[in-house]
Motif scaffolding. Sequence first.
Motif, PDB file in Angstrom:
ATOM      1  N   ARG A 264     -11.848 -14.423   5.360  1.00  0.00           N
ATOM      2  CA  ARG A 264     -12.755 -15.079   4.414  1.00  0.00           C
ATOM      3  C   ARG A 264     -12.045 -16.194   3.656  1.00  0.00           C
ATOM      4  NH1 ARG A 264     -16.094  -9.926   1.756  1.00  0.00           N
ATOM      5  NH2 ARG A 264     -17.720  -9.805   3.375  1.00  0.00           N
ATOM      6  N   SER A 265     -10.773 -15.973   3.325  1.00  0.00           N
ATOM      7  CA  SER A 265     -10.024 -16.964   2.546  1.00  0.00           C
ATOM      8  C   SER A 265      -9.809 -18.265   3.300  1.00  0.00           C
ATOM      9  CB  SER A 265      -8.673 -16.388   2.115  1.00  0.00           C
ATOM     10  OG  SER A 265      -7.752 -16.348   3.204  1.00  0.00           O
ATOM     11  N   ILE A 266      -9.803 -18.215   4.644  1.00  0.00           N
ATOM     12  CA  ILE A 266      -9.633 -19.452   5.421  1.00  0.00           C
ATOM     13  C   ILE A 266     -10.981 -20.051   5.821  1.00  0.00           C
ATOM     14  CG2 ILE A 266      -7.355 -18.803   6.284  1.00  0.00           C
ATOM     15  CD1 ILE A 266      -8.631 -18.084   8.968  1.00  0.00           C
ATOM     16  N   GLY A 267     -12.065 -19.468   5.325  1.00  0.00           N
ATOM     17  CA  GLY A 267     -13.391 -20.044   5.532  1.00  0.00           C
ATOM     18  C   GLY A 267     -14.074 -19.674   6.825  1.00  0.00           C
ATOM     19  N   GLY A 268     -13.550 -18.665   7.528  1.00  0.00           N
ATOM     20  CA  GLY A 268     -14.182 -18.300   8.797  1.00  0.00           C
ATOM     21  C   GLY A 268     -14.104 -19.438   9.796  1.00  0.00           C
ATOM     22  N   PHE A 269     -15.199 -19.634  10.523  1.00  0.00           N
ATOM     23  CA  PHE A 269     -15.265 -20.670  11.561  1.00  0.00           C
ATOM     24  C   PHE A 269     -15.909 -21.939  11.014  1.00  0.00           C
ATOM     25  CE2 PHE A 269     -14.938 -16.699  13.812  1.00  0.00           C
ATOM     26  CZ  PHE A 269     -14.239 -16.980  14.965  1.00  0.00           C
ATOM     27  N   ASN A 270     -15.506 -23.079  11.547  1.00  0.00           N
ATOM     28  CA  ASN A 270     -16.130 -24.353  11.177  1.00  0.00           C
ATOM     29  C   ASN A 270     -17.419 -24.513  11.982  1.00  0.00           C
ATOM     30  OD1 ASN A 270     -16.916 -27.041  10.789  1.00  0.00           O
ATOM     31  ND2 ASN A 270     -14.814 -27.738  10.575  1.00  0.00           N
ATOM     32  N   PRO A 271     -18.595 -24.480  11.343  1.00  0.00           N
ATOM     33  CA  PRO A 271     -19.865 -24.536  12.084  1.00  0.00           C
ATOM     34  C   PRO A 271     -20.164 -25.891  12.723  1.00  0.00           C
ATOM     35  CG  PRO A 271     -20.271 -24.580   9.724  1.00  0.00           C
ATOM     36  CD  PRO A 271     -18.808 -24.320   9.900  1.00  0.00           C
ATOM     37  N   GLU A 272     -19.360 -26.908  12.394  1.00  0.00           N
ATOM     38  CA  GLU A 272     -19.590 -28.241  12.964  1.00  0.00           C
ATOM     39  C   GLU A 272     -18.965 -28.398  14.345  1.00  0.00           C
ATOM     40  OE1 GLU A 272     -18.358 -31.240  10.279  1.00  0.00           O
ATOM     41  OE2 GLU A 272     -19.712 -30.610   8.663  1.00  0.00           O
ATOM     42  N   TYR A 273     -18.205 -27.390  14.781  1.00  0.00           N
ATOM     43  CA  TYR A 273     -17.554 -27.463  16.084  1.00  0.00           C
ATOM     44  C   TYR A 273     -18.485 -26.937  17.174  1.00  0.00           C
ATOM     45  CZ  TYR A 273     -12.800 -28.181  14.212  1.00  0.00           C
ATOM     46  OH  TYR A 273     -11.685 -28.678  13.608  1.00  0.00           O
ATOM     47  N   PRO A 274     -18.910 -27.782  18.127  1.00  0.00           N
ATOM     48  CA  PRO A 274     -19.691 -27.247  19.248  1.00  0.00           C
ATOM     49  C   PRO A 274     -18.828 -26.511  20.275  1.00  0.00           C
ATOM     50  CG  PRO A 274     -19.428 -29.620  19.475  1.00  0.00           C
ATOM     51  CD  PRO A 274     -18.819 -29.245  18.167  1.00  0.00           C
ATOM     52  N   ARG A 275     -17.520 -26.772  20.253  1.00  0.00           N
ATOM     53  CA  ARG A 275     -16.557 -26.037  21.081  1.00  0.00           C
ATOM     54  C   ARG A 275     -15.245 -25.974  20.309  1.00  0.00           C
ATOM     55  NH1 ARG A 275     -18.365 -24.325  25.514  1.00  0.00           N
ATOM     56  NH2 ARG A 275     -16.302 -23.477  25.962  1.00  0.00           N
ATOM     57  N   LEU A 276     -14.201 -25.408  20.937  1.00  0.00           N
ATOM     58  CA  LEU A 276     -12.872 -25.296  20.329  1.00  0.00           C
ATOM     59  C   LEU A 276     -12.874 -24.396  19.087  1.00  0.00           C
ATOM     60  CD1 LEU A 276     -11.704 -29.028  20.644  1.00  0.00           C
ATOM     61  CD2 LEU A 276     -11.050 -27.109  22.102  1.00  0.00           C
ATOM     62  N   ASN A 277     -13.783 -23.429  19.059  1.00  0.00           N
ATOM     63  CA  ASN A 277     -13.875 -22.526  17.911  1.00  0.00           C
ATOM     64  C   ASN A 277     -12.636 -21.643  17.784  1.00  0.00           C
ATOM     65  OD1 ASN A 277     -16.788 -22.482  19.506  1.00  0.00           O
ATOM     66  ND2 ASN A 277     -16.908 -23.152  17.372  1.00  0.00           N
TER      67      ASN A 277
END
Length: 312
Positions: free
Chosen positions: A169-182
């Motif tokens: 949670r502290s690192i913000g989870g996943f970046n939702p703007e990435y369509p790949r490279l998650n």
Amino acid sequence: MMNHLPLVSLIIPTYNRAHLIGQTLDSVLVQTYTNWECIVVDDGSSDDTEKVLQIYQKKDTRFVYYNRPLDTLKGASSSRNYGLQKATGAYVIFLDSDDLLLDYCLLNRVKVVLENLSCDFWVFPMYIERGEERSLVSIPYNDDYLIDFLSCNLYWQTMCTMWKLEFVRSIGGFNPEYPRLNDPEIHIKALIQSKGNYLVCNNTVPDSVYRETPIKDKALFVKNYLSALHVFIPDISGRLVAACKTEQRYFLRGYLEHYMKDFKHNTTWRQMVNLFGVFYACRVIGFIEYYSRLSKYLGAKLFRVIFKMIKH
């Protein structure tokens, strides 16, 4: 006795996988470690996903089903982040809706975690399944796995990592703007922030299965990969600079090499020129290398055009 052991939250994003997700949920059901919750977040499926989940919820109340909120971006990353908000476990594992856990997975991982409580996250080996064949993906010993992820050498997938809830949670989870490279995105963030406070269990028995599927729509895949690179390279470059690891931006050229090797022939020359520009602007490649790569690429492109004209 299991009730005194930590709760593990399994988070599964899904989209139109009614025909597959049951196998993933079955692999959760057979876990010998029983103190878990399984959060499935639907990314807007139009198939029978909801009906499938209703069946599993009747089987076991540890399955929880949500729809991704409409005010969030569409995609697996948004769904994972929503599941992360809902998680109540001390530890988290993210699964894709076609991944499999072997029945000893959670028991094996919790044992390792309890013996290494100070870590932010723990990584476990996996099998990769191609068709009917299943093979081990070994994780080499390394002093700095950040360099591997920056270089596009990815030795583990999403489900291989067990996270401490408050850390992910502290690192913000996943970046939702990435369509790949998650996967590279979240692991690079984690490797930077944890400062070596993680454990890679190289010698443990693989406990999960990543099922590799062929690319059905290559044009869409390439489009998403290209779009992701335009976000990923500036994002990760900025994080490295902020972490005083500026010189490590050099390693990100591995993603350019990978893209050119597999997808440059599916990309227009304008798109490739723009991509070179992104790597140059972020100082992943220098001035001389930028123009050298650009000249070689455009020269080869022109040669193929002339050759086709002559042949015709």
